[in-house]
Design a protein around this motif. Structure first.
Motif, PDB file in Angstrom:
ATOM      1  N   ARG A   9       0.836  -1.205   0.000  1.00 27.44           N
ATOM      2  CA  ARG A   9       0.000   0.000   0.000  1.00 27.44           C
ATOM      3  C   ARG A   9       0.871   1.256   0.000  1.00 27.44           C
ATOM      4  NH1 ARG A   9      -2.305   0.062   4.960  1.00 27.44           N
ATOM      5  NH2 ARG A   9      -1.054   1.836   5.569  1.00 27.44           N
ATOM      6  N   ASP A  74       3.614   4.678  10.845  1.00 28.89           N
ATOM      7  CA  ASP A  74       2.405   3.904  11.129  1.00 28.89           C
ATOM      8  C   ASP A  74       2.640   2.854  12.211  1.00 28.89           C
ATOM      9  OD1 ASP A  74       1.015   5.375   9.296  1.00 28.89           O
ATOM     10  OD2 ASP A  74       0.766   3.767   7.842  1.00 28.89           O
ATOM     11  N   LEU A  90      -4.246   7.746  14.370  1.00 28.65           N
ATOM     12  CA  LEU A  90      -4.183   8.566  13.155  1.00 28.65           C
ATOM     13  C   LEU A  90      -3.420   9.863  13.402  1.00 28.65           C
ATOM     14  CD1 LEU A  90      -5.161   8.951  10.203  1.00 28.65           C
ATOM     15  CD2 LEU A  90      -7.125  10.140  11.159  1.00 28.65           C
ATOM     16  N   TYR A 120      -3.811   7.394   3.548  1.00 31.46           N
ATOM     17  CA  TYR A 120      -5.032   7.311   4.359  1.00 31.46           C
ATOM     18  C   TYR A 120      -6.226   6.886   3.497  1.00 31.46           C
ATOM     19  CZ  TYR A 120      -8.898   8.686   7.363  1.00 31.46           C
ATOM     20  OH  TYR A 120     -10.049   8.686   8.106  1.00 31.46           O
ATOM     21  N   ILE A 121      -6.335   7.473   2.312  1.00 28.20           N
ATOM     22  CA  ILE A 121      -7.430   7.111   1.397  1.00 28.20           C
ATOM     23  C   ILE A 121      -7.285   5.657   0.959  1.00 28.20           C
ATOM     24  CG2 ILE A 121      -8.403   7.552  -0.895  1.00 28.20           C
ATOM     25  CD1 ILE A 121      -7.690  10.545  -0.412  1.00 28.20           C
ATOM     26  N   ARG A 123      -5.808   3.263   2.566  1.00 30.51           N
ATOM     27  CA  ARG A 123      -6.083   2.394   3.710  1.00 30.51           C
ATOM     28  C   ARG A 123      -7.582   2.192   3.875  1.00 30.51           C
ATOM     29  NH1 ARG A 123      -3.933   4.041   9.523  1.00 30.51           N
ATOM     30  NH2 ARG A 123      -2.033   4.059   8.315  1.00 30.51           N
ATOM     31  N   ARG A 124      -8.344   3.239   3.687  1.00 28.09           N
ATOM     32  CA  ARG A 124      -9.798   3.130   3.819  1.00 28.09           C
ATOM     33  C   ARG A 124     -10.403   2.312   2.688  1.00 28.09           C
ATOM     34  NH1 ARG A 124     -12.533   7.211   7.355  1.00 28.09           N
ATOM     35  NH2 ARG A 124     -14.252   6.183   6.332  1.00 28.09           N
ATOM     36  N   LYS A 125      -9.770   2.340   1.513  1.00 28.76           N
ATOM     37  CA  LYS A 125     -10.286   1.601   0.351  1.00 28.76           C
ATOM     38  C   LYS A 125      -9.766   0.164   0.310  1.00 28.76           C
ATOM     39  CE  LYS A 125     -12.363   5.073  -1.759  1.00 28.76           C
ATOM     40  NZ  LYS A 125     -13.772   5.113  -1.984  1.00 28.76           N
ATOM     41  N   GLN A 126      -8.898  -0.208   1.246  1.00 26.22           N
ATOM     42  CA  GLN A 126      -8.365  -1.566   1.347  1.00 26.22           C
ATOM     43  C   GLN A 126      -7.502  -1.972   0.148  1.00 26.22           C
ATOM     44  OE1 GLN A 126      -8.864  -3.745   4.014  1.00 26.22           O
ATOM     45  NE2 GLN A 126      -9.800  -2.045   5.107  1.00 26.22           N
TER      46      GLN A 126
END
Length: 160
Positions: A9, A74, A90, A120-121, A123-126
């Protein structure tokens, strides 16, 4: 999510944010060798010339340094938030990204913020497979080819 997926990622985030960084920097700081543009044509010419230059020098740094320091940020944020408050993960990560990104002040800080937002985007979208990470490395190459093509077209039109 495992370490391998996290690094995949991060590579995707580096490809996207590195390409965006070069384009944004090229639009803000057009042709650093000429100075200020006198017309809109000179501005766009300077931007098209400077974007491949910025990409060539900034992307490897963003890919290597940005990926490693973002992963460290992270991981540290995860461990610190586990011992304090999980809701702070976060914010701790953002602070560490800003700290690692403050090496060259404005330029690297802007790249660090862009990297953090992109990651961050993602991570949210996997997103996070190595197949996607390898594919994402084509984005900076594509951006470089497009803008170098623009430089070629501009030079060819000047020769006529």
């Amino acid at each position: 999510m495992g370490i391998s997926q996290m690094f995949a990622r991060k590579v995707i985030a580096a490809s996207i944010s590195g390409s965006l960084f070069a384009v944004v920097l090229g639009l803000i700081v057009t042709d650093p060798f000429v100075g200020e543009a006198g017309s809109a044509g000179e501005y766009f010419r300077g931007a098209i010339i400077s974007i491949p230059f910025y990409l060539l020098y900034s992307f490897p740094v963003i890919l290597i340094y940005g990926t490693l320091t973002s992963a460290v940020s992270d991981l540290l944020a995860f461990f610190i938030s586990n011992h304090t408050n999980r809701k702070l993960e976060l914010y701790i990560s953002l602070i560490l990204h800003l700290l690692f990104g403050s090496i060259l002040y404005g330029l690297s800080l802007g790249a660090a913020v862009l990297f953090f937002i992109t990651d961050y985007i993602l991570r949210r979208k996997q997103f996070g497979s190595w197949r996607n990470a390898l594919k994402s490395l084509g984005l900076p190459v594509l951006v470089w080819i497009v803008f170098m093509g623009g430089v070629y077209v501009m030079d060819a039109s000047l020769l006529k």
